[in-house]
Each structure stands twice: as structure tokens, then as C-alpha cells.
Design an enzyme around this catalytic site. Structure first.
Site, PDB file in Angstrom:
ATOM      1  N   HIS A   1      45.374   7.563  29.741  1.00 33.26           N
ATOM      2  CA  HIS A   1      45.042   8.993  29.646  1.00 33.26           C
ATOM      3  C   HIS A   1      43.580   9.221  29.249  1.00 33.26           C
ATOM      4  O   HIS A   1      43.263  10.102  28.460  1.00 33.26           O
ATOM      5  CB  HIS A   1      45.961   9.706  28.650  1.00 33.26           C
TER       6      HIS A   1
ATOM      7  N   ASP B   1      49.681   5.433  25.312  1.00 35.62           N
ATOM      8  CA  ASP B   1      50.954   5.566  26.020  1.00 35.62           C
ATOM      9  C   ASP B   1      50.715   5.559  27.524  1.00 35.62           C
ATOM     10  O   ASP B   1      49.610   5.781  27.998  1.00 35.62           O
ATOM     11  CB  ASP B   1      51.662   6.855  25.617  1.00 35.62           C
ATOM     12  N   GLU B   2      51.765   5.284  28.269  1.00 37.31           N
ATOM     13  CA  GLU B   2      51.760   5.382  29.734  1.00 37.31           C
ATOM     14  C   GLU B   2      50.547   4.689  30.361  1.00 37.31           C
ATOM     15  O   GLU B   2      49.840   5.254  31.196  1.00 37.31           O
ATOM     16  CB  GLU B   2      51.828   6.854  30.158  1.00 37.31           C
ATOM     17  N   VAL B   3      50.325   3.457  29.955  1.00 36.28           N
ATOM     18  CA  VAL B   3      49.235   2.664  30.539  1.00 36.28           C
ATOM     19  C   VAL B   3      49.784   2.040  31.825  1.00 36.28           C
ATOM     20  O   VAL B   3      50.263   0.908  31.837  1.00 36.28           O
ATOM     21  CB  VAL B   3      48.735   1.589  29.558  1.00 36.28           C
TER      22      VAL B   3
END
Length: 619
Positions: free
Chosen positions: A230, A286-288
């Protein structure tokens, strides 16, 4: 010879004959009356159509003529009666089923004709309990939540400083103990990082004032910065393009590039420098979704016999270690990338010495989304775990009104999880997240003031840990709302009146919902569907009478859109700067205005003609 049985049979026969004759006579009478009524209705339609002008759209308003008034010309009365009976049965079933599941939703369904209500199914159990006045029982023992932190996502929509003067006292009164501020490009970066900041980012003085206001209202501040995934707000820039893990995608920074650690440490230093009193610093991660794909990462993985999980942990450990050792601040990071990491990998990495995890899940049924083995790992290794729910920004990338039911169900589910694992895990705090965009490139979803009712209900729920009518009465009292603020409020057809900080923004979103509802109703009427299709418009071939009937309420829609645009321009400056206001209007109001104008232009083009070609048509 008199035979009583035979005489009785004859009498019964004559009685049945007389009754049958009466029924037949009644049916014939009603049929004739129906024919008269249908003829009169059709006559009225034809007469009114003949009187209409074919030049421009009618300026008058009034009830639409029902297209069913034309049906007796082409369909039998028997067929129409069967159709009406079937429709009545369908609507009755809709009402009966809805009443059984949703209680008070029955009245709304009746108001909308039985088929216009959209209901979020995950919230059914909460709707039903509250509507029946049944309390949601407390857990076996009340769960102590020491820290209740409200997440403020500033992505491209920073409230003006004056708004915090009203917001922070409200948060404190609702039981919040702190704020998790996700700055992204709204932080006043300086020096070599200056170009990372948005042109409407806070200044240092403004940020200092916000931090002072938080302190005066006993709200602890935890900054959140992105250090892995992100990172679009920075990696979108040409200056940092070479640090992307995947050259075409600016989401993830390359953990193996020498420039990455240098840049991240500069960011950390500047954020900590303006937050000298903080105890925690959230490092995101997060959400890599893209990791181990570039040549540098693959080379490093081969050299040190690493897999992608090792590469991920190595990077976040390096960032966290820098923060903890240099500033003695405890790093926090999101948990999702750890859920499937093997127990042995976590143990060997010793990442648990440097970070506390924040487990997040924003929908109902949290206990099914984060598996039990993840909780076992977290409790076994990490000194503390935070949990994160959502009070807004999790039900649609372009959602502009907040669904209280959905988010309350999320919080109820989270309490079930805390109750189950509170003896095995040290829960540090409860964070209520409120996302402003799904990512840096996405449109604005629910603005902060729009979600204040949801935030209030869920903060009060965390305090009471019980759902009943008193919960909503308390929320209405604090926010000074009328009784229409409920779990099942239908914003398309009713407007909730409140008087909390930013309530005019909430009002504007409700009016947009009503405008969109009216537009959908307008576009679904038979005259538009049947006589103003794309084919009709393209071929310039339609009935002027139906075009006029279909568009007679168009001016009212146009007026409402104009009024909404003016209302937003006049009231939203109480909370936001001109850039946020302009974006919101372009995203949500301008498309409605354009659609209305397109309909007006098409209708006027269709009404220019007095004669039409023979079929088949050709362009």
C-alpha cells in the site's frame, strides 16, 4: 305416494340451481362493469394523449399514466385477472417472508411496493433481535477493553483542523481512548521527502494543533505509516519508480533494494520527530501481494536460501528493529501475512521480539475468517495482539452511505472471538477502522461524518457489550438524532435528522441516496423502458405520447440534483477543503446530472418528428 327422501333431493337440486344462477349473474355483472371501467380508462388515456403537445418536454408534473391502462386493447380480461392475481400472490409472499425475517422491514417493503428494498443479509440476526426488543446476551463474562482506538484514514480527504475541535470531544464522550492516524500523503514531509506530501497535506503547525487537541481530549495518538505494501502514494512518483517490486505496479516496495531501507528510515524519523510522545508506531505491512518477483529479491532468496515468507519477515523485522532500538517505541503491524506462516518459521525468525500484531477482519463471522491455528501461534509467540474491526469503508469501494447493521455484526463477532481467546492471548486494544479509500487510486468511499452514527453505535456497543433498543436510544441522544436512526434505516426513502459534528455531510449523502433511488424509479417506468431504449434513441423512432409521459418528472429530478449540488457546496466546507468537496461531487453527483441531461437531450430529439419511416428501420 309421498317420499320424504325424494322430495328432499329435489329441494336440494333446486337450491343449488338457484345459487349457481345467482353466482353466474354476479360474475357477468362484474365482468361488464370491469369492461366499462377499462373502456373508460382507455378512453381517458387516448383523449389525454391526443391533447398533448409534441414540441418539447412537458413542464407540468402529475401522476404517471399506468401503461397497464393500454392492456385491454391487446389482452383478454380473463388473462388480466389471472395476471393481477399472480402479482398479488407474489407481493404477498414477499411481504410475508420479509416480515418473518426482518420484523419492522415489513412497513418499508409495503411503502416501496414490495420489491424495492435491499437488505444486507449478514445483519439479519441483529435486525431481528433488535426489532423484537430481544437483548443480545453479554458474553459469559464482560470483556475488559482497556483501549478503544478510532482509526482516522486521511487518504486524500483530510478534515480541516477546526473539525477536530468538535470531533475529538465527541469521540471521548463515546468512550474512545485514542486515535490511529493513517497519514499517507497528508503528513507534512519535508526536506528530501517533500514531494511525497499531497499539495493539500497538513502543515507542521496544523499537525501540532491536531495532536494538542487529541491530548486535551485524553486521546492517545498512534501514527500509521506504510513500509511495505500500500505504498502507492509514494511509489506512483517518478522519483521512486525504481523502488517498486513490480515495475508496472506501484503497490509494493522492493525489500532488497538498498534505497528502500534508507527511504523508510527517513520517513520513520520525520513521523517520530513530530510525534515525540508516542508509545506505539504502526508500520502497516498488510496485503503485500507482490513479493520476491524482482531480480534483486530472487537473487537474495537464492543466496540466503530464503522463500517469500522469509523475505517478508526479514524486511518487516529490519524496519521494526530500527524503530524499537533507536526510539524505544513499540511497532505494530497487520497480521494477515502471518496467518499462513508456519509456526517454526515465526519461531526461528524471532520477529515476535520486535512487533505486536494487529489482527483485522471487517465482516461478520470473524471466527471463521481467522483460523484457530493463527490464534494459537499469536498467543504462543507474540507479547501482545490488537484487534481491528471496521465502522466504515468495508462494504464497497464506491459506497457513500454506511450500513450500521453490517458493522455492528462485525463487532458482535469480534467480541465472540475475544471471549474465546482472552485467556490465551494478551489483547492490547480494540481498533475501529474507518477506511477512506480502498487504496490510493480508488474513489472516496463513505466520508467520516457519514459514518459517525455507525461509529457511535459500535463504540457504545463495546462499552455495553449488549444489543438492545437502549443502545440505539443512547446513540440517538448523543448524536441528537431523531427516531429514524435505527439499525434498519432505509436512507433511500427516509431522511435521518441529526445534529452532530458534520451532520450536514451525512444529510447530503442521504439526499444523494434518495436522488439515486428516484432516478432508478424514473428509469424503470414502462414509458422509458419501452419507448426510450437505446434502440429508440439511436433510430429516432418512438411514440411522442410515451416519451412525454415517461419524462414528465425529469425536471423535478434535475432540480433535486441542482439543489443537492448547492447544498454540498455550502455545507461540506464545515469539514473538508475544496479539493475533497470537488472530488466527491465529481464522483457521486455529476454522473447523475450528466445522465439526466442525456435523457433530456434524447427526449427532445425524439419529439422533433411528426412522421416516421416504414419498418424495418435503418440508420
Amino acid at each position: 305416494m309421498y317420499h320424504p327422501v325424494a322430495m328432499h333431493s329435489k329441494f336440494r337440486f333446486y337450491l343449488i340451481l338457484v345459487a349457481s344462477s345467482g353466482i353466474i349473474f354476479l360474475i357477468l355483472y362484474k365482468t361488464l362493469a370491469s369492461e366499462d371501467n377499462d373502456s373508460e380508462s382507455h378512453s381517458k388515456y387516448v383523449h389525454s394523449s391526443a391533447q398533448m403537445s409534441h414540441s418539447k418536454l412537458p413542464a407540468r408534473s402529475g401522476p404517471l399514466v399506468n401503461i397497464n391502462d393500454l392492456l385491454p386493447v391487446t389482452q383478454s380480461l380473463k388473462h388480466l385477472e389471472r395476471q393481477k392475481l399472480k402479482e398479488a400472490q407474489v407481493h404477498a409472499n414477499i411481504r410475508r417472508n420479509s416480515a418473518g425475517k426482518f420484523g419492522p422491514m415489513k412497513n418499508i417493503i409495503e411503502d416501496l411496493g414490495g420489491d424495492e428494498v435491499e437488505i444486507d443479509h449478514p445483519a439479519r440476526s441483529v435486525n431481528e433481535r433488535v426489532s423484537k426488543g430481544i437483548r443480545t446476551p453479554r458474553p459469559e463474562e464482560v470483556i475488559h477493553i482497556a483501549k478503544k482506538i478510532v482509526h482516522l484514514d486521511l487518504k486524500g480527504a483530510p478534515p480541516i483542523v477546526n473539525y477536530y475541535k468538535k470531533l475529538f470531544p465527541l469521540l471521548h464522550s463515546l468512550g474512545a481512548t485514542g486515535v490511529l492516524i493513517e497519514y499517507e500523503d497528508m503528513f507534512p514531509f519535508h526536506g528530501p521527502l517533500e514531494q511525497i506530501s499531497a499539495r493539500n497535506a497538513y502543515s507542521k503547525n496544523e499537525l501540532n494543533e491536531i495532536l494538542y487537541l487529541a491530548k486535551m481530549n485524553e486521546l492517545e495518538v498512534i501514527p500509521l505509516i506504510q513500509t511495505f505494501g500500500h505504498m502507492e502514494f509514494m511509489l506512483k512518483l517518478q522519483a521512486y519508480q525504481d523502488l517498486r517490486e513490480v515495475p508496472a505496479y506501484p503497490q509494493v516496495i522492493c525489500p532488497s533494494n538498498n534505497g528502500t531501507q534508507i527511504l523508510l528510515r527517513q520517513i520513520i524519523d520525520q513521523v517520530v520527530g513530530l510525534h515525540p510522545q508516542i508509545k506505539w508506531l504502526h508500520i502497516g505491512s498488510d496485503e503485500v501481494y507482490y513479493i520476491g518477483e524482482c531480480s534483486l529479491c530472487q537473487k537474495k532468496m537464492r543466496k540466503y536460501f530464503m522463500d517469500k515468507e522469509d523475505l517478508f519477515i526479514d524486511h518487516v523485522k529490519s524496519v521494526a528493529k530500527y524503530i524499537k532500538e533507536k526510539y524505544n517505541i513499540q511497532p505494530i503491524m497487520w497480521d494477515d501475512m502471518f496467518r499462513m506462516v508456519p509456526d517454526e518459521t515465526i519461531k526461528k525468525s524471532e520477529i515476535w521480539k520486535y512487533v505486536e500484531l494487529m489482527a483485522w477482519q471487517y465482516g461478520p463471522f470473524v471466527e471463521f475468517k481467522i483460523p484457530p491455528d493463527a490464534w494459537i501461534k499469536y498467543g504462543k509467540y507474540f507479547s501482545g495482539v490488537w484487534v481491528a474491526s471496521a465502522y466504515k469503508g468495508a462494504t464497497g469501494a464506491n459506497q457513500y452511505l454506511t450500513n450500521i447493521s453490517y458493522h455492528l455484526e462485525n463487532h458482535i463477532s469480534w467480541l465472540n472471538v475475544l471471549s474465546k481467546y482472552q485467556n490465551e492471548i494478551v489483547f492490547k486494544g480494540f481498533v475501529l477502522t474507518g477506511w477512506q479509500r480502498y487504496d490510493h487510486f480508488a474513489v472516496l468511499c463513505e466520508l467520516l461524518p457519514v459514518a459517525i452514527p455507525s461509529l457511535a453505535v459500535n463504540l457504545l456497543f463495546l462499552e455495553r457489550q449488549m444489543v438492545d433498543n437502549t443502545l440505539f436510544q443512547k446513540a440517538r441522544d448523543v448524536l441528537m438524532c431523531d427516531v429514524r436512526l435505527t439499525l434498519y434505516t432505509n436512507y433511500s426513502t427516509e431522511e435521518v435528522l441529526c445534529n452532530f459534528p458534520g451532520s450536514n455531510v451525512f444529510k447530503g449523502a442521504q439526499r444523494l441516496s434518495h436522488l439515486n433511488y428516484m432516478l432508478r424509479k424514473f428509469l424503470s417506468n414502462s414509458h422509458i423502458v419501452g419507448w426510450m431504449s437505446d434502440y429508440n434513441i439511436q433510430m429516432l423512432f418512438s411514440s411522442p405520447a410515451h416519451v412525454e409521459l415517461g419524462t414528465q418528472n425529469l425536471e423535478a429530478l434535475s432540480t433535486n440534483a441542482t439543489l443537492l449540488h448547492t447544498f454540498i457546496q455550502n455545507t461540506m466546507p464545515e469539514v473538508y477543503d475544496k479539493h475533497t468537496i470537488e472530488e466527491w461531487l465529481m464522483t457521486y453527483v455529476k454522473p447523475v446530472v450528466i445522465q439526466i441531461e442525456k435523457i433530456r437531450t434524447s427526449a427532445n430529439n425524439l419529439l422533433k418528428f411528426r412522421s416516421w419511416p416504414r419498418r424495418p428501420l435503418s440508420k
